[in-house]
Write an enzyme that holds these catalytic residues in place. Structure first.
Site, short mmCIF file in Angstrom:
data_model
loop_
_atom_site.label_atom_id
_atom_site.label_comp_id
_atom_site.label_asym_id
_atom_site.label_seq_id
_atom_site.Cartn_x
_atom_site.Cartn_y
_atom_site.Cartn_z
N ASP A 1 -2.74 -7.49 7.95
CA ASP A 1 -2.34 -7.92 7.28
C ASP A 1 -2.04 -6.85 5.40
O ASP A 1 -2.28 -6.25 4.64
CB ASP A 1 -3.62 -8.79 6.07
CG ASP A 1 -2.59 -9.60 5.39
OD1 ASP A 1 -1.20 -9.49 4.68
OD2 ASP A 1 -3.34 -10.62 4.41
N ASP B 1 -0.31 -6.70 2.42
CA ASP B 1 -0.20 -7.86 0.99
C ASP B 1 0.71 -7.07 0.12
O ASP B 1 0.53 -6.35 -0.39
CB ASP B 1 -1.61 -7.97 0.64
CG ASP B 1 -1.69 -10.34 0.12
OD1 ASP B 1 -0.24 -10.19 0.19
OD2 ASP B 1 -2.25 -10.41 -0.61
N HIS C 1 2.52 -9.73 7.83
CA HIS C 1 1.84 -9.88 9.23
C HIS C 1 1.99 -9.15 10.27
O HIS C 1 2.87 -9.11 10.91
CB HIS C 1 1.28 -11.51 9.58
CG HIS C 1 0.54 -12.22 7.95
ND1 HIS C 1 0.45 -13.70 8.31
CD2 HIS C 1 0.05 -11.49 6.85
CE1 HIS C 1 0.29 -14.26 7.16
NE2 HIS C 1 -0.12 -12.47 6.16
N GLU D 1 -5.63 -5.66 5.22
CA GLU D 1 -6.62 -6.26 5.33
C GLU D 1 -6.35 -6.41 6.94
O GLU D 1 -5.76 -6.44 7.47
CB GLU D 1 -6.42 -7.40 4.68
CG GLU D 1 -7.10 -7.71 3.80
CD GLU D 1 -7.22 -8.99 3.14
OE1 GLU D 1 -7.99 -9.57 3.68
OE2 GLU D 1 -6.65 -9.46 2.74
#
EC number: 2.7.7.-
Length: 718
Positions: free
Chosen positions: A78, A80, A115, A139
């Site tokens: 991820d 972000d 993603h 992440e």
């Protein structure tokens, strides 16, 4: 279409899908099959992609999600807050990462993140979350989490690639740990390696040589878990003993993520296992893993004496499992909830409990049946049944005679203070609550928004819970799958649209069968079609003028027009919505206490709104008559005539004959009945057609024609 994306096709092979709703600043996962909150560690709360797409519409969710588990190969990355307003990557670290990791990439629901989904193994020294000074974050997860799925492909990266994720370790400047955490060694044993091997063999913990088709990685992990127990988590000893086992091969020393495949496997085992063997305590029985053989079960006399050993282990965890010989699926009951799952999903559950994945699971065989009047288990004519009906807490309350005042206000508002209709509805509802049977009558609530139609459904959902399907829409009706009818007492059809002849015909055709038939055929994705007893009762909410065709002779529908907006009522406050839901138990007690008048359960009333629908429906007869007279084949095609082919009512040759009959104006009786039945949604005799269409509208006259050399009665029109 999201299913056209190669990556989504790959993910769709796994029944690990959920739906999610945005609540405040959090995306909460929900079960696509019942609308309840889901957990990323409970496979029973997930579904396949078709169930998720249906649940997305049914429960008004914001999007789809995929749960990552230890048994799938996927890693979720991820990125972000890395995109600018033009959807360009604004962070240098993210640009470099995307250069190295070229796999499926999509834009996140927020629109400012990415993603990435990769097939691979996440190095265990990588931290799950890293924050950067510019406000962006990275992440990474491979299990125990779910990822949202948008299908908005970024930069043409539409396929999942298998990659070596040790590349993530090169981002040390971005605060990703690259140091291996120290291994905690707890060794209480004084036995040498040969003694440990001998002990494991005697206890049935030593593996056999793998066979073709075996999952070597699972066998490695299972054996490593055992070694962690018997060797006191001494990784050096575990490694020496593993090298003497039939599982040893070249892969064991393969460099992986700054370490080796073998070392990473042993480290995981040490993290997973809680207790260790201590000869002084003679705690052999503390080993958390059953002895196993090539089939994944115990390899000793215990297996022969008790083939259901694993079934009993699951029972101690509050889980009952059986194999349904009718559905050819595993039934599983946990927390008073019953689900049917595939073998792979059951193996995942077993792995989470005992740390291994058995190939064969011996469990009792039953046929699951939804029978509210039957005991939990019973046998008929040598066949064993297990009851899928479990009463909800609010279906077991003590009866009272008074309805909660605020619930009464809601019903009076919906029924516009029509005491007779309201009384019939309450009697209908109490019958379902008390007797748990099909009534043969459906209730349609029409009119303005904000009158309480949806609130009534929410109230009933609190009482009936899993025995009620809600928010079923036209999209569900148009699908070949109908899991929302499976073992339900109440089915709520929401915002039924009937803006054209074909839509109304679809709704009517389906409802006619569902309301009146004794049995239903249930079609679910990846499951056999099954015929079940019909317990369904229908509540239909619609803001359309004509949600479904209703004829003058109808005995199926009660129609209520709702025009009183709740916010305009004196008794309504901002707390009223929640107060009504809080009185679900009180309303359930009232339903339990009503003396049901069974003679009125199926009673229907010709309300003004129903009368208007009947008049509109009758005008359709005129349209059919005109289209027949004009030989207007296009009108029939526009109004759903092709459905006779889809339903296999006619074959391809007969379909050509039928179209030619309309265009030539000579229509054999058998085809005329098929045409009218398909358009109106009801089976009609030629006598009815003559009386209601041909004679009053002077369509034509009866004659005899030859077809395939045989004399056939027909109607000459035009």
């Amino acid at each position: 279409m999201i299913m056209e994306i190669p990556a989504i096709k790959a993910l769709s092979r796994y029944a690990q899908w959920v739906i999610w709703k945005k609540e405040r600043d959090t995306k909460i996962p929900y079960n696509p099959n019942n609308g309840k909150k889901a957990s990323s560690t409970d496979p029973l709360a997930w579904g396949d992609i078709d169930e998720a797409q249906a649940g997305l519409v049914r429960y008004g969710a914001n999007g789809l999600g995929f749960v990552l588990t230890k048994s799938d190969p996927f890693v979720f990355i991820d990125l972000d807050h890395v995109l600018d307003e033009n959807k360009r990557v604004k962070c240098e670290w993210a640009r470099q990462l995307l250069k190295e990791i070229k796999s499926y990439t999509e834009i996140s629901p927020s629109g400012d993140g990415l993603h990435v989904v990769v097939s691979g193994k996440l190095p265990d020294y990588i931290k799950h979350k890293t924050k950067f000074d510019d406000g962006s974050a990275l992440e990474v997860y491979e299990s125990g989490r779910y990822m949202t799925i948008t299908g908005e492909v970024f930069d043409g990266r539409d396929d999942i690639k298998e990659l070596d994720l040790s590349i993530l370790g090169e981002f040390a400047e971005h605060k990703i740990e690259t140091k291996n955490a120290p291994v905690q060694i707890e060794s209480a044993t004084t036995l040498d390696d040969e003694a440990i091997i001998d002990l494991m063999k005697r206890k049935g913990q030593w593996p056999d040589a793998p066979k073709d088709g075996d999952d070597w990685s699972s066998l490695d992990m299972s054996f490593a878990n055992r070694l962690a127990f018997w060797c006191g988590k001494d990784i050096e000893r575990m490694d020496r003993i593993f090298r003497q086992s039939p599982l040893m091969r070249q892969k064991w020393d393969r460099p992986t993520a700054g370490s080796t495949y073998g070392r990473i496997t042993l480290k995981k085992a040490c993290d997973f296992v809680d207790s260790v063997y201590d000869p002084a305590l003679r705690n052999e029985s503390d080993c958390p893993f059953e002895p196993y053989n090539e089939e994944g079960g115990p390899r000793n006399d215990k297996e022969e004496k008790d083939p259901l050993w694993l079934y009993k282990v699951l029972l101690t965890k509050g889980i009952e499992v059986w194999f349904d010989i009718k559905l050819e699926k595993y039934g599983i009951k946990r927390n008073n909830r019953v689900d049917y799952i595939a073998k792979s999903s059951l193996q995942q559950i077993v792995f989470e409990i005992i740390g291994k994945t058995p190939k064969n699971i011996a469990v009792p065989t039953y046929i699951g049946a939804y029978e509210p009047s039957k005991p939990e288990k019973w046998e008929e004519e040598g066949i064993k049944y297990i009851n899928l009906f479990k009463p909800t807490p609010l279906m077991k309350v003590k009866p009272v005679k008074e309805m909660p005042e605020i619930v009464k206000n809601l019903l009076l508002n919906l029924f516009d203070y029509d005491a007779k209709s309201m009384g019939l509805f309450i009697n209908w509802l109490a019958f379902i609550y008390q007797y748990k049977e099909r009534t043969g009558v459906a209730w349609i609530f029409m009119g303005k928004q904000g009158t309480g139609k949806g609130l009534l459904v929410d109230l009933l959902k609190k009482i009936f819970e899993e025995h009620m399907s809600s928010n079923i829409t036209d999209a569900n009706l148009d699908s070949q799958f109908n899991p929302y009818l499976y073992n339900k007492l109440i089915v709520h059809l929401n915002e039924v649209s009937a803006d054209n002849r074909k839509s109304r015909m679809l709704v009517k055709n389906r409802l006619k069968t569902w309301i009146t038939d004794e049995t239903l055929y249930i079609n679910r994705k990846n499951m056999k079609e099954v015929e079940i007893k019909n317990f369904c009762n229908f509540i239909i909410n619609s803001n359309e003028t004509i949600p479904v065709d209703i004829e003058d002779s109808d005995r199926r529908f009660n129609v209520i027009e709702c025009n009183n907006v709740l916010k305009e009522q004196e008794w309504w406050t901002t707390e009223s919505y929640q107060e009504i839901l809080n009185n679900a138990e009180g309303f359930a007690k009232y339903l339990a206490g009503i003396k049901v008048d069974r003679s009125k359960v199926n009673e229907v009333v010709m309300s003004e709104k129903k009368k208007a629908i009947v008049e509109t429906t009758e005008s359709v007869l005129k349209q059919i008559a005109k289209a027949l007279t004009d030989r207007d084949i296009e009108w029939f095609l526009d109004n759903g005539l092709e459905g006779v082919v889809e339903k296999n009512i006619v074959n391809d040759f007969q379909w050509e004959e039928l179209q030619e009959a309309i265009t030539t104006g000579v229509i054999p009786n058998k085809y005329l009945m098929i045409i009218v039945e398909q358009i109106l949604g009801d089976s009609k005799t030629i006598t009815w057609i003559k009386r209601n269409i041909i004679t009053p509208y002077q369509v034509g006259e009866t004659t005899v024609v030859k077809m395939a050399g045989k004399p056939i009665r027909a109607i000459v029109v035009g």
